[in-house]
Motif scaffolding. Structure first.
Motif, PDB file in Angstrom:
ATOM      1  N   ASN B 160       0.826  -1.205   0.000  1.00  0.00           N
ATOM      2  CA  ASN B 160       0.000   0.000   0.000  1.00  0.00           C
ATOM      3  C   ASN B 160       0.856   1.249   0.000  1.00  0.00           C
ATOM      4  O   ASN B 160       0.542   2.235  -0.646  1.00  0.00           O
ATOM      5  CB  ASN B 160      -0.907   0.026   1.227  1.00  0.00           C
ATOM      6  N   GLN B 183      -7.973  11.563  -8.947  1.00  0.00           N
ATOM      7  CA  GLN B 183      -8.967  11.950  -7.930  1.00  0.00           C
ATOM      8  C   GLN B 183     -10.323  11.341  -8.246  1.00  0.00           C
ATOM      9  O   GLN B 183     -11.004  10.822  -7.369  1.00  0.00           O
ATOM     10  CB  GLN B 183      -9.106  13.467  -7.885  1.00  0.00           C
ATOM     11  N   ILE B 186     -10.287   7.599  -7.614  1.00  0.00           N
ATOM     12  CA  ILE B 186     -10.365   7.301  -6.188  1.00  0.00           C
ATOM     13  C   ILE B 186     -11.780   7.505  -5.663  1.00  0.00           C
ATOM     14  O   ILE B 186     -12.280   6.712  -4.865  1.00  0.00           O
ATOM     15  CB  ILE B 186      -9.345   8.170  -5.410  1.00  0.00           C
ATOM     16  N   GLU B 187     -12.424   8.561  -6.138  1.00  0.00           N
ATOM     17  CA  GLU B 187     -13.797   8.799  -5.682  1.00  0.00           C
ATOM     18  C   GLU B 187     -14.714   7.640  -6.051  1.00  0.00           C
ATOM     19  O   GLU B 187     -15.500   7.162  -5.228  1.00  0.00           O
ATOM     20  CB  GLU B 187     -14.345  10.106  -6.280  1.00  0.00           C
ATOM     21  N   TRP B 189     -13.781   4.594  -6.789  1.00  0.00           N
ATOM     22  CA  TRP B 189     -13.278   3.420  -6.094  1.00  0.00           C
ATOM     23  C   TRP B 189     -13.778   3.359  -4.664  1.00  0.00           C
ATOM     24  O   TRP B 189     -14.234   2.326  -4.190  1.00  0.00           O
ATOM     25  CB  TRP B 189     -11.757   3.487  -6.107  1.00  0.00           C
ATOM     26  N   SER B 190     -13.683   4.525  -3.978  1.00  0.00           N
ATOM     27  CA  SER B 190     -14.011   4.474  -2.551  1.00  0.00           C
ATOM     28  C   SER B 190     -15.517   4.386  -2.323  1.00  0.00           C
ATOM     29  O   SER B 190     -15.959   4.177  -1.202  1.00  0.00           O
ATOM     30  CB  SER B 190     -13.417   5.683  -1.825  1.00  0.00           C
ATOM     31  N   TRP B 221      -5.221   0.916  -1.049  1.00  0.00           N
ATOM     32  CA  TRP B 221      -4.181   1.829  -1.523  1.00  0.00           C
ATOM     33  C   TRP B 221      -4.610   3.285  -1.397  1.00  0.00           C
ATOM     34  O   TRP B 221      -3.786   4.190  -1.313  1.00  0.00           O
ATOM     35  CB  TRP B 221      -3.801   1.513  -2.967  1.00  0.00           C
ATOM     36  N   ILE B 222      -5.912   3.510  -1.315  1.00  0.00           N
ATOM     37  CA  ILE B 222      -6.415   4.878  -1.356  1.00  0.00           C
ATOM     38  C   ILE B 222      -5.941   5.715  -0.166  1.00  0.00           C
ATOM     39  O   ILE B 222      -5.525   6.863  -0.330  1.00  0.00           O
ATOM     40  CB  ILE B 222      -7.950   4.854  -1.419  1.00  0.00           C
ATOM     41  N   THR B 225      -2.408   6.793  -0.529  1.00  0.00           N
ATOM     42  CA  THR B 225      -2.305   7.645  -1.710  1.00  0.00           C
ATOM     43  C   THR B 225      -2.726   9.074  -1.377  1.00  0.00           C
ATOM     44  O   THR B 225      -2.033  10.031  -1.723  1.00  0.00           O
ATOM     45  CB  THR B 225      -3.196   7.082  -2.838  1.00  0.00           C
ATOM     46  N   TYR B 226      -3.835   9.203  -0.655  1.00  0.00           N
ATOM     47  CA  TYR B 226      -4.281  10.552  -0.304  1.00  0.00           C
ATOM     48  C   TYR B 226      -3.297  11.250   0.627  1.00  0.00           C
ATOM     49  O   TYR B 226      -2.999  12.438   0.487  1.00  0.00           O
ATOM     50  CB  TYR B 226      -5.677  10.506   0.331  1.00  0.00           C
TER      51      TYR B 226
END
Ligand SMILES: Nc1ncnc2c1ncn2[C@@H]1O[C@H](COP(=O)(O)OP(=O)(O)O)[C@@H](O)[C@H]1O
Ligand code: SF4
Ligand SMILES: [Mg+2]
Lengths: 336, 350
Positions: B160, B183, B186-187, B189-190, B221-222, B225-226
């Motif tokens: 990660n 971005q 990720i949005e 994905w989450s 991973w998110i 990453t953030y």
């Protein structure tokens, strides 16, 4: 005179688009620098003054072409033509890849001596980094060179193994100076190098910089927000206001015979050691500096100018040579 | 001490020295690291196979070379030799044959099919934590599961981190379209219900150690990453980066030589907690039955069978206390790391 030029900045503009909303549409533009022209000669010191936020740092960063790094969508117009000994290049037109081979020619000393040194690197690592990039020195030669440079800026070569947090602000700024000198540049952009330092050590650092300028035959663009710092050391002075160049000329002329109403106001605020000039009236500027997001039409200074006329709102004043080697952007004072 | 003799310490070294003074976290760190290193030697410490067998003048090394049928050593058992009984037999006969057993001679896989093993054996001198519903030694399973849990958590967290640093770092450093694109990714994905995704995937494909790591990485991973995006974004606008670029340093070097060492604080302080997350993640999946394939020893699976045989207290006690002690030690480490990295001590305003 012209073949002695090092860099010729012509009509330089730097605009930062402002994005907003769901689709990140462009909603406004920060006109940080809005078409300025000036030049720096070889081994010359040009002082650049203006209030905070008027675009001085942006000019400096444009001149070493590192604006795109923080703001990838910045719009840069005009030209920044360097006359190096062997070739003429316009930094405003170079991509960051093309820039790489000229990086050693122009260096910068930063305003904040804390943020400008990597806290994880020793002084030796910091100063030898440009040597690794631009010379073929081996480790031993680099070490010697670092020691020599530290000695030049008034630090002990043994201090090379220390980390930045072990030094005072003034010492850190000396490290920054040593780093800038490491590549033997033609020009160093000094962005308010002493304004973050204690008043008591400002003079020491400035004197050191003047000695080094002689020794290394380098030109300085010396940025300050205060005319008094710049007056004694500069060959030429450039006065900026809200992204525009108000006045540019020989230091003596600008300091003793300012023409632009803004320069006059700035100078009247400088405490004068010379009693014969005490009678000069202090001009107090009214109001605040407008934002570069929404500049006044015509002359940007007109909202605060004590001698403004209705015509000042109509068109942007031409920046022209009003007296020999003395450029001013104000048609109203032209005849005076 | 004179000015010259004083040693110059990097901030990281100072923090390490500070960490060492925080006894609770430091000792937990030493213990966990030692146990984990030790756990790689489990096959020679806890195993039903003998380390060395000397049989009729010949040497055998079952731990290393594997399966030997009982008949090899003239033992009348079905399948593999049972070295414990062999040992007892030769001892009793005072024979010239001998063997050397590991200190704790039971394996985590050996169940009632092996002669002599019993189900639900209560803790005793031979089975320190008893045996489970299939006659496997609970202590042996506990120790092997420790190795698997920590390895899982370490590999998961490192992976990660790697992805977080690469993608998040590039997002923060380069900004612009690259940043915008990720971005949005990720949005989306989450917003996916990840636990269900995992359960669906593991009910289709038979999960394995690396498949579970892969699945969890896809989910996890998110976070890093953030964090890295924010770190790189903040650092890249500092003047030392401008200085590095203005001397012609490459983006790659700027990112990894200049910025990354300055983004270490969240990386290091967060790591113990990422490990806690990894351990608990594996336990919950195993408990729900979507984790490691049986008969892999795992705390979650042990807890599951323990809870369905609650009167056999040792089967619950063992995995619960192992998890509790491990997690609390990792949290102690995390706390100490966080205190050692407290920016107030080394801030530039000090
Ligand atoms: N990267 C940027 N993006 C948007 N606006 C910027 C950026 N850099 C500077 N500015 C704006 O440009 C103007 C000039 O800033 P600066 O050059 O730092 O002024 P100075 O150095 O004279 O104080 C300020 O209004 C500032 O907010
Ligand atoms: S152009 Fe007008 S407003 Fe601008 S400086 Fe001159 S007099 Fe003042
Ligand atoms: Mg500035």
């Amino acid at each position: 005179m012209s073949n002695n030029k090092l860099v010729d900045v012509k009509n330089l503009s730097v605009h930062f688009p402002v994005h907003g909303g769901v689709f990140s549409k462009r909603v406004a533009t920060v006109k940080a620098v809005d078409g300025i022209s000036f030049s720096i000669g070889k081994k010359q010191i040009v002082g650049m003054v203006g209030e905070s936020g008027c675009g001085k740092t942006t000019v400096g960063r444009a001149m070493i072409n590192i604006l795109r790094h923080v703001s990838p969508d910045v719009e840069i117009g005009g030209s920044i033509e360097y006359h190096f000994d062997d070739e003429i290049v316009d930094f405003a037109k170079l991509s960051s890849g093309e820039m790489r081979k000229y990086r050693s020619r122009v260096q910068m000393i930063f305003q904040d001596p804390y943020a400008s040194l990597n806290p994880r690197m020793t002084v030796a690592q910091i100063i030898s980094e440009p040597l690794q990039l631009h010379t073929k020195m081996n480790a031993q030669e680099q070490r010697e060179r670092v020691g020599w440079l530290l000695d030049k800026v008034g630090l002990q070569p043994e201090q090379a193994r220390r980390f930045p947090h072990e030094f005072s602000g003034g010492q850190r700024q000396r490290i920054g100076i040593a780093r800038a000198l490491a590549t033997n540049p033609d020009l160093i952009i000094c962005d308010e190098p002493v304004s973050a330092l204690d008043v008591s050590i400002q003079a020491q650092v400035i004197n050191l910089m003047m000695d080094l300028q002689e020794e290394f035959n380098v030109s300085y663009l010396f940025i300050a927000h205060d005319l008094s710092v710049v007056e004694h050391i500069s060959d030429k002075i450039a006065v900026m206001y809200l992204g525009d160049m108000a006045e540019f000329g020989n230091a003596h002329d600008v300091y003793h015979h300012p023409r632009h109403p803004y320069s006059k106001a700035l100078l009247s605020a400088v405490p004068l050691p010379d009693p014969s000039r005490k009678n000069r009236d202090r001009i107090v500027l009214k109001g605040d500096v407008p934002t570069p997001l929404n500049k006044p039409s015509g002359c940007a200074f007109r909202t605060r100018c004590p001698v403004a006329e209705p015509s000042c709102a109509e068109s942007k004043p031409v920046f022209e040579q009003q007296v020999k080697d003395h450029f001013v952007a104000c048609p109203i004072v032209k005849g005076a | 001490m004179s000015e010259q003799q004083e040693i110059s310490l990097s901030i990281l070294k100072k923090r390490w020295l500070k960490f060492k003074t925080l006894k609770r976290g430091y000792y937990s760190f030493i213990i966990i690291i030692s146990l984990y290193v030790l756990s790689w030697f489990l096959p020679v410490l806890i195993n039903n196979r003998a380390l060395v067998v000397s049989y009729e003048g010949e040497l055998y090394f079952p731990v290393f070379s594997g399966y030997y049928a009982g008949s090899t050593f003239d033992q009348d058992v079905p399948g593999e030799a049972v070295y414990r009984q062999l040992d007892a037999k030769w001892e009793a006969e005072d024979s010239d044959n001998w063997l050397l057993l590991p200190p704790y001679p039971y394996s985590p896989y050996e169940d009632i099919t092996v002669t002599g093993n019993k189900m639900f054996d209560a803790p005793s001198r031979t089975h320190w934590l008893g045996t489970d519903n299939t006659g496997r030694d609970v202590f042996a399973r506990l120790c092997y599961a420790f190795n698997i849990s920590i390895s899982f958590a370490l590999i998961l967290s490192s992976l990660n981190y790697l992805i977080g640093i690469l993608i998040g770092g590039s997002m923060g450093y380069f900004g612009g379209k690259f940043d915008l694109f990720f971005q949005r990714v990720i949005e989306i994905w989450s917003s996916l219900p990840m636990l269900f995704v995992i359960i669906i995937i593991s009910s289709i494909i038979r999960p394995s150690f690396f498949l579970l790591i892969f699945i969890y990485t896809i989910v996890n991973w998110i976070g890093m990453t953030y964090l890295m995006r924010a770190e790189f974004y903040r650092e890249k606008s500092k003047d030392y980066v401008a200085a590095a670029l203005s001397m012609g340093q490459t983006n790659f070097k700027v990112m990894f030589k200049h910025i990354l060492p300055n983004a270490m604080v969240p990386i290091i302080t967060f790591f113990p907690f990422a490990v806690v997350g990894g351990i608990t993640a594996l336990v919950s999946l195993d408990y729900l039955g979507f984790g490691m394939p049986p008969p892999t020893p795992s705390w979650g699976q042990m807890l599951d069978v323990g809870l369905s045989n609650i009167p056999k207290w040792w089967m619950v006690f063992a995995p619960v206390s192992a998890q509790f002690v491990t997690l609390i030690m990792v949290v102690f480490i995390g706390e100490a790391v966080r205190e050692a990295f407290d920016p107030k001590v080394y801030s530039r305003l000090r």
